[in-house]
Write an enzyme that holds these catalytic residues in place. Sequence first.
Site, PDB file in Angstrom:
ATOM      1  N   LYS A 129      18.886  18.688 -36.966  1.00 25.42           N
ATOM      2  CA  LYS A 129      19.329  20.067 -37.214  1.00 25.42           C
ATOM      3  C   LYS A 129      20.594  20.118 -38.058  1.00 25.42           C
ATOM      4  CE  LYS A 129      17.505  21.828 -32.859  1.00 25.42           C
ATOM      5  NZ  LYS A 129      17.865  22.396 -31.548  1.00 25.42           N
ATOM      6  N   MET A 136      31.963  20.027 -30.587  1.00 24.53           N
ATOM      7  CA  MET A 136      31.543  21.065 -31.550  1.00 24.53           C
ATOM      8  C   MET A 136      32.667  22.064 -31.820  1.00 24.53           C
ATOM      9  SD  MET A 136      27.673  21.646 -30.057  1.00 24.53           S
ATOM     10  CE  MET A 136      28.224  21.725 -28.342  1.00 24.53           C
ATOM     11  N   ASP A 162      16.694  13.004 -33.091  1.00 22.73           N
ATOM     12  CA  ASP A 162      17.693  13.865 -33.714  1.00 22.73           C
ATOM     13  C   ASP A 162      18.452  13.171 -34.842  1.00 22.73           C
ATOM     14  OD1 ASP A 162      17.150  16.051 -32.189  1.00 22.73           O
ATOM     15  OD2 ASP A 162      18.798  15.770 -30.784  1.00 22.73           O
TER      16      ASP A 162
END
Length: 261
Positions: free
Chosen positions: A68, A180, A46
């Site tokens: 991402k 987040m 990632d």
Amino acid sequence: MKNLAHFRKLEPQPRLTVVGAGPGDPELITLKAIKAIASAQAVLYDALVDKSLLEHCSPTCEQIYVGKKPGESHSQAAISELIVEKAYALGHVVRLKGGDPFVFGRGQEEIEFAKSFGLITGYIPGISSSYAAPGAADIPLTVRGVNESFWVMTGTKSDGSLSEDLKLGLQSTATLVILMGMSQLAEIASLCQQYGKGEISAAIIQNGTMANQRIGISTAAELENLAKKEDLRNPAIIVIGEVVRHAKPEMWEKIVKQAKS
């Protein structure tokens, strides 16, 4: 893919190991994780994984970036399909994910998808930023006589909205750790005020545990202003609770100086 009995006889046997890389500092990865990386024929990693960890790969290992970040097109469906493809083509696939793959990391989704295609699967936990980042800032998540628990929650659900769990957490003495949540700071600050927690201590920790770690401290009501003033951005976590008063002394000295100026 339909003739799984044939593929299960392959050597090395097709399998997936979902591995937690930890919160950012590459030295915080586990020894078991390093051994898995070294044994892999392919590693899918990632955006938040420190690339120095790939030095543990074998010379023949295929290293595939599947980050991402905004502007990148690696969908979850495409990643899951690639895991299966590489496992049957090469053998052992390591899916290397930041933090702990089972803490808002979709690790279980990837394991279930791999199992549906007959892969042998495994999981190796990683140190989560939810507690490592506050710790690196000298912020304990529990302090005797201050709080009785800590809650870890996502700040942004799959539909883009703020988690309803924040309202419940604000009605408790718990330390709240929000992952987040940087795009929801205005709403978080507003809810803190609504539930009488506007003056409680809060922190934003960017790049926790890393050499470029940055910490901002304020009251919960000022979280949005804090991020703007200190230019704090993702990747970052938010901590709300009086345990923040244990943060690095120089942070509080900075606040006192600003208040006097």
